[in-house]
Design an enzyme around this catalytic site. Structure first.
Site, PDB file in Angstrom:
ATOM      1  N   LYS A   1      13.149 -17.599  24.334  1.00 44.83           N
ATOM      2  CA  LYS A   1      13.794 -16.327  23.993  1.00 44.83           C
ATOM      3  C   LYS A   1      14.581 -15.840  25.210  1.00 44.83           C
ATOM      4  CE  LYS A   1      10.848 -14.948  20.232  1.00 44.83           C
ATOM      5  NZ  LYS A   1      11.675 -15.112  19.029  1.00 44.83           N
TER       6      LYS A   1
ATOM      7  N   LYS B   1       4.674 -18.648   7.190  1.00 42.93           N
ATOM      8  CA  LYS B   1       4.084 -19.004   8.470  1.00 42.93           C
ATOM      9  C   LYS B   1       3.678 -17.726   9.197  1.00 42.93           C
ATOM     10  CE  LYS B   1       6.594 -19.496  12.231  1.00 42.93           C
ATOM     11  NZ  LYS B   1       7.154 -18.286  12.838  1.00 42.93           N
TER      12      LYS B   1
ATOM     13  N   HIS C   1       8.923 -25.116  13.299  1.00 42.86           N
ATOM     14  CA  HIS C   1      10.352 -25.456  13.238  1.00 42.86           C
ATOM     15  C   HIS C   1      10.695 -26.702  14.071  1.00 42.86           C
ATOM     16  CE1 HIS C   1      10.261 -21.601  11.491  1.00 42.86           C
ATOM     17  NE2 HIS C   1      10.586 -20.869  12.528  1.00 42.86           N
TER      18      HIS C   1
ATOM     19  N   ARG D   1       0.817  -1.215   0.000  1.00 44.14           N
ATOM     20  CA  ARG D   1       0.000   0.000   0.000  1.00 44.14           C
ATOM     21  C   ARG D   1       0.852   1.266   0.000  1.00 44.14           C
ATOM     22  NH1 ARG D   1      -3.423  -2.789   4.629  1.00 44.14           N
ATOM     23  NH2 ARG D   1      -1.249  -3.244   5.079  1.00 44.14           N
TER      24      ARG D   1
ATOM     25  N   ASP E   1       4.618 -20.072  17.651  1.00 40.00           N
ATOM     26  CA  ASP E   1       5.670 -19.384  16.894  1.00 40.00           C
ATOM     27  C   ASP E   1       6.732 -20.344  16.363  1.00 40.00           C
ATOM     28  OD1 ASP E   1       6.963 -17.039  15.896  1.00 40.00           O
ATOM     29  OD2 ASP E   1       8.397 -17.174  17.533  1.00 40.00           O
TER      30      ASP E   1
ATOM     31  N   LYS F   1      22.226 -18.015  20.962  1.00 38.19           N
ATOM     32  CA  LYS F   1      21.381 -18.484  19.869  1.00 38.19           C
ATOM     33  C   LYS F   1      21.939 -19.823  19.441  1.00 38.19           C
ATOM     34  CE  LYS F   1      19.689 -17.296  15.255  1.00 38.19           C
ATOM     35  NZ  LYS F   1      18.277 -17.540  15.534  1.00 38.19           N
TER      36      LYS F   1
ATOM     37  N   LYS G   1      17.347 -24.412   5.661  1.00 41.10           N
ATOM     38  CA  LYS G   1      18.709 -24.344   6.225  1.00 41.10           C
ATOM     39  C   LYS G   1      19.491 -25.571   5.771  1.00 41.10           C
ATOM     40  CE  LYS G   1      17.287 -21.794  10.393  1.00 41.10           C
ATOM     41  NZ  LYS G   1      17.967 -20.515  10.436  1.00 41.10           N
TER      42      LYS G   1
ATOM     43  N   GLU H   1      17.085 -18.844  21.555  1.00 42.33           N
ATOM     44  CA  GLU H   1      17.387 -17.536  20.963  1.00 42.33           C
ATOM     45  C   GLU H   1      17.881 -16.588  22.030  1.00 42.33           C
ATOM     46  OE1 GLU H   1      14.812 -16.153  17.664  1.00 42.33           O
ATOM     47  OE2 GLU H   1      13.350 -17.283  18.823  1.00 42.33           O
TER      48      GLU H   1
HETATM   49  C1  BG6 Z   1      10.659 -17.395  13.235  1.00 44.45           C
HETATM   50  C2  BG6 Z   1       9.987 -16.997  14.507  1.00 44.45           C
HETATM   51  O1  BG6 Z   1       9.869 -18.286  12.506  1.00 44.45           O
HETATM   52  O2  BG6 Z   1      11.902 -18.004  13.511  1.00 44.45           O
HETATM   53  C3  BG6 Z   1      10.885 -16.070  15.313  1.00 44.45           C
HETATM   54  O3  BG6 Z   1       8.778 -16.334  14.214  1.00 44.45           O
HETATM   55  C4  BG6 Z   1      12.249 -16.682  15.492  1.00 44.45           C
HETATM   56  O4  BG6 Z   1      10.307 -15.755  16.574  1.00 44.45           O
HETATM   57  C5  BG6 Z   1      12.807 -17.160  14.167  1.00 44.45           C
HETATM   58  O5  BG6 Z   1      13.082 -15.672  16.040  1.00 44.45           O
HETATM   59  C6  BG6 Z   1      14.097 -17.916  14.354  1.00 44.45           C
HETATM   60  O6  BG6 Z   1      14.667 -18.159  13.089  1.00 44.45           O
HETATM   61  P1  BG6 Z   1      16.224 -18.326  12.935  1.00 44.45           P
HETATM   62  O7  BG6 Z   1      16.419 -18.677  11.503  1.00 44.45           O
HETATM   63  O8  BG6 Z   1      16.837 -17.002  13.298  1.00 44.45           O
HETATM   64  O9  BG6 Z   1      16.646 -19.396  13.870  1.00 44.45           O
END
Ligand code: BG6
Length: 513
Positions: free
Chosen positions: A343, A161, A253, A54, A248, A348, A195, A229
């Site tokens: 989180k 997603k 995943h 938009r 999420d 990570k 990945k 994360e």
């Molecule tokens: C996303 C989630 O699908 O994957 C996020 O919505 C998350 O909350 C992310 O941070 C993590 O992805 P990656 O590739 O950084 O591990």
């Protein structure tokens, strides 16, 4: 331009249409991936990208808007102005409201123009990168405008997603999509499948003869899957507070990683066979009854979550979850699969660890006199991408004492630091080539919601007051708070400790953490 990947044919000329083109995903992921593919010569010479949103852009302003993202996030040639200018020539903009039929008439006109210019034979790839509530709107409008139809070329749609919010939502969205697109046209993205290290779990299992015989209940004690994360919810609280960790990352995943770890070898590496096998795993996962939720799950929230902008006061949304699941089939009967994600954790790290059973009879004492030292194998999905095996070795010198040592394979060392493509590069290329192997099928989505929904229902019920004596007060897990930089609430450790196990991270040296 460098050369395309040897042995991988270039996809055909195509007009790619991105809905949600002024958004974050387009800027940080999609355009950097397309730019990288372009400079590496992995896109056809003729193609066009039309961004739809938009915002008030023309082509030049749209290109400017995207440049910073590409220069920051592309895997290669970040500062290369000439490469950017060449690539940017493929980018066009179409302004419109997603629910306005007139916008789709204009879009169809622009697509026809690009088709002629790029000799696409009518190949169209639509990418839904809008907020999820707009998916049905855009899909219906594409249908009304006839853009779902395959003429001489293909018409495919990639859908981001979250695919629904629960089973009912996932089913409804599947139905809405199927009213317009045939399943063979639909590519539901889970970027974890893009990945390289996730795909490597399949090559590792089915490209080597030595591990598969051990990959079952006779040798495997349990499996752990961690998606941790370091970041909090940041600017995404509006979405996250309604979603929470189960929706999420668990439904998608984590369950995808579980299916790849647990599946039977497919007859061939094709979208149908691969997804058939994943579906069988999802069908075999034991659904949790409400009264089992407390014993098998942990829900946590980081201590400062409620102070984040956009989070509802007193929110009970979980930012950490751990769960014990069982795959009720011949191969995995009785082997727990422990999944966790959170989180604001210390690092990570995404990893799958398979812990093997201890030796049946101990001949050698362990140096330091510790207890059992099982072997374990870790797929290091990120970072330190690779595979890691822990086994016992003799401590040199007198006696026969043993100690654990590590055997490491790292992609970076073997193939070079920039060798690992971004997930979106692979997935966009696969969709252009018509290979849906690394995308979720409609039944996968629905089955994974069937696994997550009872857990979420148990948690939601726990958040509401319930009469005394109700199972909810007695058996629903409490929301536990955890500090930033920890591995979640203590209950996550108890989930394993009660059976003498503990969480492991094979891909890190303890000094990394
Ligand atoms: C996303 C989630 O699908 O994957 C996020 O919505 C998350 O909350 C992310 O941070 C993590 O992805 P990656 O590739 O950084 O591990």
């Amino acid at each position: 331009m460098t050369n395309s990947t040897p042995g991988v044919p270039l996809p055909p000329p195509t007009t790619i249409v991105i809905f949600g083109a002024s958004g974050d995903l387009t800027q940080r992921k999609l355009i950097p991936a397309l730019y990288t593919l372009d400079v590496e010569g992995r896109l056809p010479a003729q193609y066009a990208v039309i961004g739809v949103a938009r915002s008030d852009f023309d082509d030049a302003a749209f290109r400017d808007h995207l440049k910073a993202g590409a220069m920051e996030h592309a895997r290669v040639r970040r500062g290369d102005e000439a490469a950017w200018e060449r690539f940017a020539g493929h980018l066009h903009y179409c302004r419109g409201a997603y629910d306005d039929p007139a916008a789709y008439v204009a879009l169809a006109g622009q697509i026809a123009e690009m088709d002629a210019l790029c000799a696409t034979c009518g190949n169209h790839l639509f990418y839904l990168a809008t907020p999820p509530q707009l998916y049905p709107v855009v899909v219906a409008q594409l249908g009304a405008a006839g853009l779902n139809r395959r003429g001489d070329g293909f018409s495919r749609i990639i859908i981001e997603k979250p695919f629904g919010n629960d089973l009912a939502g996932g089913q409804a969205l599947n139905q809405q999509v199927h009213e317009v697109f045939d399943e063979s046209q639909v590519y539901r993205i889970d970027h974890y499948l893009g990945k390289e290290t996730v795909q490597n779990t399949l090559v590792f299992r089915f490209g080597n003869a030595i591990f598969e015989p051990l990959w079952n209940r006779n040798y495997v004690d349990h499996v752990q899957i961690t998606v941790a994360e370091e970041v909090g919810v940041g600017g995404r609280a509006g979405y996250y507070d309604a979603a929470g960790v189960l929706r999420d990352v668990f439904q998608n995943h984590l369950l995808q990683l579980l299916t790849l770890t647990a599946m039977e070898p497919p007859a061939a590496f094709s979208a149908k066979f691969l997804r058939d096998e994943k579906v069988k795993v999802l069908q075999a996962i034991r659904p949790m009854r409400p009264e089992e939720v407390v014993a098998n799950t942990v829900r946590g929230q980081y201590r400062t979550y409620r102070d984040e902008t956009g989070v509802a006061p007193g929110s009970t949304t979980a930012t950490f979850a751990a769960a014990r699941l069982f795959v009720d089939n011949w191969r995995w009967q009785g082997v727990p699969f422990y999944l966790r994600s959170g989180k604001l954790m210390p690092a990570k790290v995404t990893e799958i660890t398979v812990q093997f059973k201890d030796v049946p009879h101990k001949l050698f004492p362990a140096a330091g006199g510790e207890g059992p030292r099982p072997n374990f194998l870790s797929f290091c999905i990120q970072p330190n991408e690779g595979v890691h095996l822990r086994f016992e070795t003799k401590v040199p010198g007198a006696g026969m004492r043993m100690r654990s040592v590590e055997m490491d394979f790292q992609f970076g060392e073997e193939f070079g630091a920039a060798a690992l493509p971004d997930a979106y590069e692979r997935l966009i290329l696969d969709a252009l080539a018509g290979d849906a192997s690394l995308f979720a099928r409609a039944d996968e989505i629905e089955l994974s919601w069937q696994i997550v929904d009872p857990i979420q229902a148990g948690w939601d019920a726990a958040a509401r007051p319930a009469p005394t004596g109700d199972w909810r007060t007695e058996t629903a897990p409490p929301l536990e708070f955890y500090e930033k930089g920890t591995w979640g609430p203590p209950a996550a450790d108890r989930l394993l400790r009660q059976s003498g196990r503990h969480w492991r991270l094979g891909c890190f040296k303890t000094t990394d953490l």
